[in-house]
Design a protein around this motif. Structure first.
Motif, short mmCIF file in Angstrom:
data_model
loop_
_atom_site.label_atom_id
_atom_site.label_comp_id
_atom_site.label_asym_id
_atom_site.label_seq_id
_atom_site.Cartn_x
_atom_site.Cartn_y
_atom_site.Cartn_z
N THR A 158 41.67 52.97 38.26
CA THR A 158 42.03 51.68 37.69
C THR A 158 41.86 50.56 38.71
N LEU A 159 42.33 50.78 39.92
CA LEU A 159 42.19 49.77 40.98
C LEU A 159 40.73 49.44 41.23
N SER A 160 39.90 50.45 41.39
CA SER A 160 38.48 50.22 41.67
C SER A 160 37.77 49.57 40.49
N ALA A 161 38.12 49.96 39.29
CA ALA A 161 37.48 49.38 38.10
C ALA A 161 37.84 47.91 37.95
N VAL A 162 39.10 47.57 38.15
CA VAL A 162 39.52 46.17 38.03
C VAL A 162 38.86 45.32 39.11
N VAL A 163 38.80 45.83 40.32
CA VAL A 163 38.16 45.08 41.41
C VAL A 163 36.67 44.91 41.13
N ALA A 164 36.00 45.95 40.65
CA ALA A 164 34.57 45.85 40.35
C ALA A 164 34.30 44.84 39.24
N VAL A 165 35.13 44.85 38.20
CA VAL A 165 34.94 43.90 37.09
C VAL A 165 35.19 42.47 37.57
N LEU A 166 36.24 42.25 38.35
CA LEU A 166 36.51 40.90 38.84
C LEU A 166 35.42 40.43 39.80
N GLY A 167 34.91 41.32 40.64
CA GLY A 167 33.82 40.96 41.54
C GLY A 167 32.55 40.61 40.78
N ALA A 168 32.24 41.38 39.76
CA ALA A 168 31.05 41.09 38.94
C ALA A 168 31.24 39.79 38.17
N LEU A 169 32.45 39.55 37.67
CA LEU A 169 32.73 38.30 36.97
C LEU A 169 32.57 37.10 37.89
N VAL B 95 40.84 58.69 50.17
CA VAL B 95 39.57 57.98 50.40
C VAL B 95 39.31 56.98 49.28
N SER B 96 39.59 57.38 48.05
CA SER B 96 39.39 56.51 46.91
C SER B 96 40.30 55.29 46.99
N LEU B 97 41.55 55.50 47.35
CA LEU B 97 42.48 54.38 47.48
C LEU B 97 42.09 53.45 48.62
N ILE B 98 41.61 54.02 49.72
CA ILE B 98 41.18 53.19 50.85
C ILE B 98 40.01 52.31 50.44
N PHE B 99 39.02 52.90 49.74
CA PHE B 99 37.88 52.09 49.28
C PHE B 99 38.34 51.03 48.28
N GLY B 100 39.27 51.35 47.41
CA GLY B 100 39.78 50.38 46.45
C GLY B 100 40.51 49.23 47.12
N LEU C 95 31.52 45.14 45.68
CA LEU C 95 30.93 46.05 44.71
C LEU C 95 30.62 47.45 45.26
N PRO C 96 30.00 47.60 46.44
CA PRO C 96 29.76 48.96 46.93
C PRO C 96 31.03 49.77 47.19
N PRO C 97 32.07 49.21 47.86
CA PRO C 97 33.29 50.01 48.03
C PRO C 97 34.00 50.29 46.71
N ALA C 98 33.93 49.35 45.76
CA ALA C 98 34.58 49.58 44.47
C ALA C 98 33.88 50.71 43.72
N VAL C 99 32.56 50.77 43.78
CA VAL C 99 31.82 51.86 43.12
C VAL C 99 32.12 53.19 43.81
N LEU C 100 32.17 53.18 45.13
CA LEU C 100 32.53 54.41 45.85
C LEU C 100 33.96 54.83 45.52
N GLY C 101 34.86 53.88 45.37
CA GLY C 101 36.22 54.19 44.97
C GLY C 101 36.28 54.79 43.58
N LEU C 102 35.44 54.28 42.67
CA LEU C 102 35.36 54.86 41.33
C LEU C 102 34.85 56.29 41.37
N ILE C 103 33.84 56.54 42.17
CA ILE C 103 33.26 57.88 42.26
C ILE C 103 34.27 58.86 42.85
#
Length: 73
Positions: free
Chosen positions: A53-64, A4-9, A33-41
């Protein structure tokens, strides 16, 4: 939980690719951002470093991208 985490990422990463296109930066609020945060959780719950790592990198790039486009002030 790991799957589930990989799918959200992966879904967040695909949304990030669309969000980098001009005039589609608003997609980062909904499809990145919402799927990346769910992937992190879910990644933290399953203790899967790759998914975290995948979710964190995607969340940081999306926020940037949002900060550069004026979406986050």
């Amino acid at each position: 939980m790991r799957v589930v985490s990989l799918i959200f990422g992966i879904l967040a990463a695909l949304g990030l690719l669309l969000g980098f296109l001009p005039l589609f930066g608003w997609l980062n609020w909904i499809f990145v951002l919402p799927p990346a945060v769910l992937g992190l959780i879910f990644g933290a719950m399953s203790r899967d470093r790759g998914a975290i790592t995948l979710s964190a990198v995607v969340a940081v790039l999306g926020a940037l991208r949002l900060m550069l486009g004026g979406g986050i002030i």
